[in-house]
Design an enzyme around this catalytic site. Sequence first.
Site, short mmCIF file in Angstrom:
data_model
loop_
_atom_site.label_atom_id
_atom_site.label_comp_id
_atom_site.label_asym_id
_atom_site.label_seq_id
_atom_site.Cartn_x
_atom_site.Cartn_y
_atom_site.Cartn_z
CB ALA A 79 59.03 36.23 27.80
CB THR A 80 54.40 38.24 30.20
OG1 THR A 80 55.28 39.17 30.82
CG2 THR A 80 53.31 37.86 31.20
CB ALA A 81 53.60 32.74 28.73
#
EC number: 3.4.25.1
Length: 203
Positions: free
Chosen positions: A6-8
């Site tokens: 994931a990337t935020a």
Amino acid sequence: MSFAGATALGIRVEDGVVLAADKRMSYGGFILSRNFKKIFVINDRIGIAFAGLYGDMGGLVRIVEGQMRLASLETGKPATVRNVAKFLSSLLYSYKFFPFNVEAIVGGIDPGGEPKLYVLDPLGSIIEEDYVAAGTGATTAFGLLEHLYKRDMSLEEAKKAAVEALRASMARDAGTGDGIDVLVLPVSGKPSLETIKFRLVEG
């Protein structure tokens, strides 16, 4: 790095805060969903973007939402962005021997109208920044944000920078992909949550 891909990321400018996260839910090399929610709106001024294990995200958000509502009822005052970040920090630290596998970005507008942005690691360390990234694609996102970020950029420019940085992460990180959720929290006006759907980044 979180086990779940994931990337935020988050960006703070004078006019507000932008939070963004990809839509892919994966474990290792297996994609479980292409339409997963990683951004949560705590109230009309504050949001949290996560990278990490999905069950942990939901559990933490329920606790934070309940505690912030209770605190506002008891004090008669709305929660500040730092209130939310500090409570989440304390919660994460209290489980340091059996930690939640998440990284969190808390952003929003304080009651006085000041934009705030914080990033937290799985043990609750809290840092205030102008722009941050978390998750398996954070290194790529940070590299682009370093280049794109300007203190005097508009909220719309910040939104475009967030999308561009996440698209770069999607091109390099197998756990990041399938679209982007973008939460815009303006100093003046109502927040907006937009989903940008795509799977591939053109080379």
